[in-house]
Design a protein around this motif. Structure first.
Motif, PDB file in Angstrom:
ATOM      1  N   GLU A 107       2.292   1.693  -3.446  1.00 32.14           N
ATOM      2  CA  GLU A 107       1.242   2.159  -4.355  1.00 32.14           C
ATOM      3  C   GLU A 107       0.958   3.646  -4.134  1.00 32.14           C
ATOM      4  O   GLU A 107       0.778   4.402  -5.095  1.00 32.14           O
ATOM      5  CB  GLU A 107      -0.035   1.347  -4.139  1.00 32.14           C
ATOM      6  CG  GLU A 107      -1.160   1.702  -5.101  1.00 32.14           C
ATOM      7  CD  GLU A 107      -2.405   0.861  -4.884  1.00 32.14           C
ATOM      8  OE1 GLU A 107      -3.468   1.231  -5.429  1.00 32.14           O
ATOM      9  OE2 GLU A 107      -2.320  -0.160  -4.167  1.00 32.14           O
ATOM     10  N   ARG A 108       0.923   4.078  -2.870  1.00 33.85           N
ATOM     11  CA  ARG A 108       0.680   5.493  -2.579  1.00 33.85           C
ATOM     12  C   ARG A 108       1.811   6.366  -3.120  1.00 33.85           C
ATOM     13  O   ARG A 108       1.564   7.424  -3.715  1.00 33.85           O
ATOM     14  CB  ARG A 108       0.530   5.701  -1.071  1.00 33.85           C
ATOM     15  CG  ARG A 108       0.261   7.153  -0.684  1.00 33.85           C
ATOM     16  CD  ARG A 108       0.100   7.297   0.812  1.00 33.85           C
ATOM     17  NE  ARG A 108       1.330   6.972   1.540  1.00 33.85           N
ATOM     18  CZ  ARG A 108       1.430   6.981   2.868  1.00 33.85           C
ATOM     19  NH1 ARG A 108       0.365   7.287   3.615  1.00 33.85           N
ATOM     20  NH2 ARG A 108       2.563   6.676   3.461  1.00 33.85           N
ATOM     21  N   LEU A 135       0.828  -1.207   0.000  1.00 36.25           N
ATOM     22  CA  LEU A 135       0.000   0.000   0.000  1.00 36.25           C
ATOM     23  C   LEU A 135       0.866   1.262   0.000  1.00 36.25           C
ATOM     24  O   LEU A 135       0.553   2.239  -0.688  1.00 36.25           O
ATOM     25  CB  LEU A 135      -0.923  -0.004   1.218  1.00 36.25           C
ATOM     26  CG  LEU A 135      -2.008  -1.087   1.236  1.00 36.25           C
ATOM     27  CD1 LEU A 135      -2.691  -1.124   2.594  1.00 36.25           C
ATOM     28  CD2 LEU A 135      -3.020  -0.866   0.123  1.00 36.25           C
ATOM     29  N   LEU A 160      -5.930   5.098   0.262  1.00 40.75           N
ATOM     30  CA  LEU A 160      -4.696   4.385   0.610  1.00 40.75           C
ATOM     31  C   LEU A 160      -4.202   4.794   1.987  1.00 40.75           C
ATOM     32  O   LEU A 160      -3.724   3.946   2.762  1.00 40.75           O
ATOM     33  CB  LEU A 160      -3.624   4.649  -0.449  1.00 40.75           C
ATOM     34  CG  LEU A 160      -3.823   3.970  -1.803  1.00 40.75           C
ATOM     35  CD1 LEU A 160      -2.807   4.489  -2.811  1.00 40.75           C
ATOM     36  CD2 LEU A 160      -3.698   2.455  -1.677  1.00 40.75           C
TER      37      LEU A 160
END
Length: 347
Positions: free
Chosen positions: A134-135, A131, A193
């Motif tokens: 991805e952020r 996560l 997120l």
């Protein structure tokens, strides 16, 4: 075929099909089988107890516990240690034979089986890290999109978050309504997120609070709930390592060595093992360097001496190495970390 004479079995793991090669004590192949998942589970309970070996890969922990519960001795070997024993062309049966032959070496390093709690902690950390990655990718993409329209954002995620609403509301920039809507949706995903990362962090903190091993390791300076839970998920109680240096070497915090002809050459750190855990330990060491008071304990005074004669990055890695050493001692000794006052050195 009877499995009574089989001393060691190498298994080449797959998703649905598994290839087995069994050898006697002299290394002579006696068994070659191709089994599906149901057949392998049945084989684990019906085969005579022996040494069962597999490469460290997705599924190795599950099947390792299956065979261990059936009374077999299980060894899990890192894949890079199996490659030198592969003979001829690469195929599944040759891979299984190489696995069995590698495990027959008395000095071969193995990976200990993890408990269910360790696997759950490891899963939480992996999801949280995904996560975060991805952020970061999303924020970088938004920066690049704005840069294409001549809008430059200061470095820092918090600064970007504060500046974005003003950019979206401004009427004097070159952003079209479609582009503003695209950035708005990206911002909503960013916020989602953030929430998911916070939820994962809270769960990890709760797990660390409930675990006795995590509580022990958290008494070490520079180690918090995130680092302690990641460490316990990776090494358990630390008994797999004979001494503290072994755990630091496994984590890649010792110099890479290339020695020949009696001449020893040491380079930068080897960066072996768990890169995610190494990153967390180094981050903890960096935070400790920024906040410790240099005149209150032996560790602070030791770090001061390192910094006087070495580059700051060298001192940082040395501190991370020492943190790992102390964690091993705390885990294997079962006692909280107790700092020694500097006065005791000259006593």
């Amino acid at each position: 075929m009877s499995t009574q004479a089989i001393h060691i079995i190498g298994i080449d793991l797959g998703k649905n099909w598994f290839h087995l090669v069994g050898m006697d004590e002299k290394g002579k192949p006696l068994l070659r089988k191709k089994l599906n998942r149901t057949q392998l589970a049945e084989f684990a309970t019906t085969a005579s107890t022996c040494i069962v070996v597999m490469e460290s890969s997705p599924g190795s922990q599950y099947w390792g516990r299956k065979f261990q519960n059936a009374g077999h001795t299980v060894r899990v070997i890192p894949a890079q240690f199996v490659k030198p024993y592969l003979k001829s062309n690469k195929n599944d049966f040759n891979d299984a034979e190489a696995i069995a032959e590698a495990a027959s070496r008395g000095t071969m390093r193995t990976v200990p089986l993890k408990t269910t709690d360790q696997l759950e902690m490891q899963a939480m950390h992996r999801v949280r890290q995904r996560l975060i990655v991805e952020r970061t990718a999303l924020v970088n993409q938004m920066r690049a999109l704005l840069l294409e329209h001549g809008i430059v954002i200061p470095v820092g995620r918090a600064l970007f978050a504060r500046a974005l609403p003003r950019i979206l509301e401004a009427v004097d920039n070159a952003l079209s309504p479609r582009m503003r809507q695209l950035l708005y949706r990206s911002r909503q995903r960013w916020l989602a997120l953030d929430d998911e990362i916070d939820i994962a962090s809270v769960e990890i903190h709760q797990i660390a609070k409930e675990s006795e091993l995590c509580r022990l390791v958290s008494t070490v300076p520079g180690v918090g709930p995130i680092v302690s839970s990641a460490l316990i998920a990776a090494v358990g109680n630390g008994q797999a390592f004979g001494k503290a240096r072994d755990m630091a070497a496994w984590l890649g915090l010792v110099p890479r060595q290339y020695s020949t002809g009696g001449k020893s050459n040491l380079g930068s750190i080897s960066k072996r093992g768990n890169g995610y855990l190494r990153m967390l330990v180094i981050q903890g060491a960096r935070a400790l360097m920024s906040h410790m008071k240099r005149d209150q304990s032996r560790m602070e005074q030791w770090l001061h001496e390192i910094e006087r004669r070495s580059h700051p990055h060298v001192a940082l890695i040395a501190l991370a190495n020492k943190i790992v050493w102390i964690c091993w001692k705390v885990l294997t000794g079962g006692e909280n970390y107790r700092p020694f006052p500097y006065e005791s050195i000259n006593a």
